[in-house]
Design a protein around this motif. Structure first.
Motif, mmCIF file in Angstrom:
data_model
loop_
_atom_site.group_PDB
_atom_site.id
_atom_site.type_symbol
_atom_site.label_atom_id
_atom_site.label_comp_id
_atom_site.label_asym_id
_atom_site.label_seq_id
_atom_site.Cartn_x
_atom_site.Cartn_y
_atom_site.Cartn_z
ATOM 1 N N PHE A 33 0.827 -1.208 0.000
ATOM 2 C CA PHE A 33 0.000 0.000 0.000
ATOM 3 C C PHE A 33 0.862 1.259 0.000
ATOM 4 N N LEU A 34 1.874 1.294 0.852
ATOM 5 C CA LEU A 34 2.751 2.466 0.914
ATOM 6 C C LEU A 34 3.502 2.659 -0.395
ATOM 7 N N TYR A 35 3.920 1.567 -1.009
ATOM 8 C CA TYR A 35 4.633 1.666 -2.279
ATOM 9 C C TYR A 35 3.716 2.194 -3.380
ATOM 10 N N LEU A 36 2.506 1.679 -3.441
ATOM 11 C CA LEU A 36 1.568 2.124 -4.475
ATOM 12 C C LEU A 36 1.070 3.550 -4.245
ATOM 13 N N ALA A 37 1.112 4.002 -3.002
ATOM 14 C CA ALA A 37 0.687 5.373 -2.686
ATOM 15 C C ALA A 37 1.830 6.372 -2.836
ATOM 16 N N ASP A 38 2.963 5.940 -3.417
ATOM 17 C CA ASP A 38 4.143 6.806 -3.604
ATOM 18 C C ASP A 38 4.573 7.440 -2.294
ATOM 19 N N PHE A 39 4.652 6.631 -1.254
ATOM 20 C CA PHE A 39 4.980 7.141 0.073
ATOM 21 C C PHE A 39 6.454 7.489 0.209
ATOM 22 N N PHE A 40 7.340 6.676 -0.315
ATOM 23 C CA PHE A 40 8.760 6.803 -0.036
ATOM 24 C C PHE A 40 9.417 7.997 -0.729
ATOM 25 N N TRP A 41 9.036 8.284 -1.970
ATOM 26 C CA TRP A 41 9.590 9.418 -2.703
ATOM 27 C C TRP A 41 8.509 9.931 -3.644
ATOM 28 N N PRO A 42 7.538 10.681 -3.110
ATOM 29 C CA PRO A 42 6.384 11.084 -3.934
ATOM 30 C C PRO A 42 6.778 12.109 -4.997
ATOM 31 N N ARG A 48 10.054 16.379 -0.491
ATOM 32 C CA ARG A 48 9.594 15.709 0.731
ATOM 33 C C ARG A 48 9.639 14.211 0.525
ATOM 34 N N TYR A 49 9.950 13.498 1.611
ATOM 35 C CA TYR A 49 10.058 12.048 1.570
ATOM 36 C C TYR A 49 9.214 11.454 2.686
ATOM 37 N N CYS A 50 8.743 10.250 2.462
ATOM 38 C CA CYS A 50 7.975 9.501 3.460
ATOM 39 C C CYS A 50 6.736 10.262 3.918
ATOM 40 N N VAL A 51 5.954 10.745 2.968
ATOM 41 C CA VAL A 51 4.676 11.391 3.251
ATOM 42 C C VAL A 51 3.630 10.827 2.302
ATOM 43 N N LEU A 52 2.392 10.808 2.760
ATOM 44 C CA LEU A 52 1.301 10.338 1.907
ATOM 45 C C LEU A 52 0.638 11.481 1.144
ATOM 46 N N ALA A 53 0.607 12.668 1.744
ATOM 47 C CA ALA A 53 -0.019 13.825 1.120
ATOM 48 C C ALA A 53 0.733 15.078 1.546
ATOM 49 N N VAL A 54 0.353 16.211 0.989
ATOM 50 C CA VAL A 54 1.019 17.473 1.302
ATOM 51 C C VAL A 54 0.881 17.804 2.783
ATOM 52 N N ASN A 55 -0.288 17.587 3.345
ATOM 53 C CA ASN A 55 -0.529 17.937 4.753
ATOM 54 C C ASN A 55 -0.327 16.759 5.704
ATOM 55 N N ASP A 56 0.296 15.689 5.234
ATOM 56 C CA ASP A 56 0.557 14.521 6.088
ATOM 57 C C ASP A 56 1.769 14.791 6.964
ATOM 58 N N LEU A 57 1.549 14.824 8.273
ATOM 59 C CA LEU A 57 2.656 15.048 9.193
ATOM 60 C C LEU A 57 3.203 13.746 9.758
ATOM 61 N N HIS A 58 2.306 12.852 10.185
ATOM 62 C CA HIS A 58 2.774 11.652 10.879
ATOM 63 C C HIS A 58 2.092 10.361 10.433
ATOM 64 N N MET A 59 0.968 10.413 9.766
ATOM 65 C CA MET A 59 0.194 9.203 9.476
ATOM 66 C C MET A 59 0.989 8.186 8.656
ATOM 67 N N GLY A 60 1.643 8.632 7.610
ATOM 68 C CA GLY A 60 2.406 7.712 6.775
ATOM 69 C C GLY A 60 3.548 7.063 7.529
ATOM 70 N N ARG A 61 4.221 7.839 8.364
ATOM 71 C CA ARG A 61 5.333 7.284 9.130
ATOM 72 C C ARG A 61 4.848 6.313 10.190
ATOM 73 N N TRP A 62 3.671 6.562 10.756
ATOM 74 C CA TRP A 62 3.102 5.617 11.715
ATOM 75 C C TRP A 62 2.750 4.301 11.022
ATOM 76 N N ILE A 63 2.229 4.395 9.798
ATOM 77 C CA ILE A 63 1.919 3.172 9.046
ATOM 78 C C ILE A 63 3.207 2.410 8.734
ATOM 79 N N LEU A 64 4.283 3.126 8.389
ATOM 80 C CA LEU A 64 5.563 2.473 8.141
ATOM 81 C C LEU A 64 6.091 1.815 9.414
#
Length: 144
Positions: A33-42, A48-64
């Motif tokens: 899911f994280l790979y398909l959502a371009d989480f690592f290098w959007p 920015r790295y390791c974010v799901l969206a522009v306003n994502d502060l912590h959610m993506g990193r918590w999922i990782l």
């Protein structure tokens, strides 16, 4: 040996060996899911790295972190098939866990909170002395 809880822990990991497949499947699904959502290098969020969206502060990193936690738990429950894996996982994850714990409990740099030298000059003498002590203790702690 009869010291500690090694035998009881190994029995729990041995009886729950079927959980390793569940933990590995959940971990693989979350990683995909994280790979398909371009989480690592959007590509849509430059710089920015390791974010799901522009306003994502912590959610993506918590999922990782949850994904890596499930991966570690899956490795621990491989005790029935590979008895040495729990020891190896514990030895390899121990220093990493201590480093993360140290980073979470370490006091923040006072310069980052204030915004620069101009903001420091506008502080009262008492607050500047407190900040100076904090910096001195941080340097002393870093040199240990």
């Amino acid at each position: 040996s009869s010291i500690g809880y090694g035998e009881q822990t190994f029995n729990v990991l041995d009886k729950g060996s079927w959980l390793s497949y569940a933990f590995f499947c959940v971990s693989a699904s979350l990683f995909t899911f994280l790979y398909l959502a371009d989480f690592f290098w959007p590509p849509h969020i430059p710089g920015r790295y390791c974010v799901l969206a522009v306003n994502d502060l912590h959610m993506g990193r918590w999922i990782l972190a949850l994904t890596l936690g499930f991966l570690v738990l899956g490795g621990l429950f491989l005790a029935k098939t590979y008895p040495r894996v729990p020891v190896v996982v514990t030895v390899l994850c121990g220093p990493l866990l201590m480093m993360c714990l140290r980073g979470l409990t370490q006091p923040q740099d006072p310069h980052r909170r204030l915004g620069g030298p101009d903001a420091i000059r506008s502080l009262s003498l008492d607050k500047r002395l407190i900040m100076l002590r904090t910096v001195m203790y941080a340097e002393k702690d870093a040199n240990l």
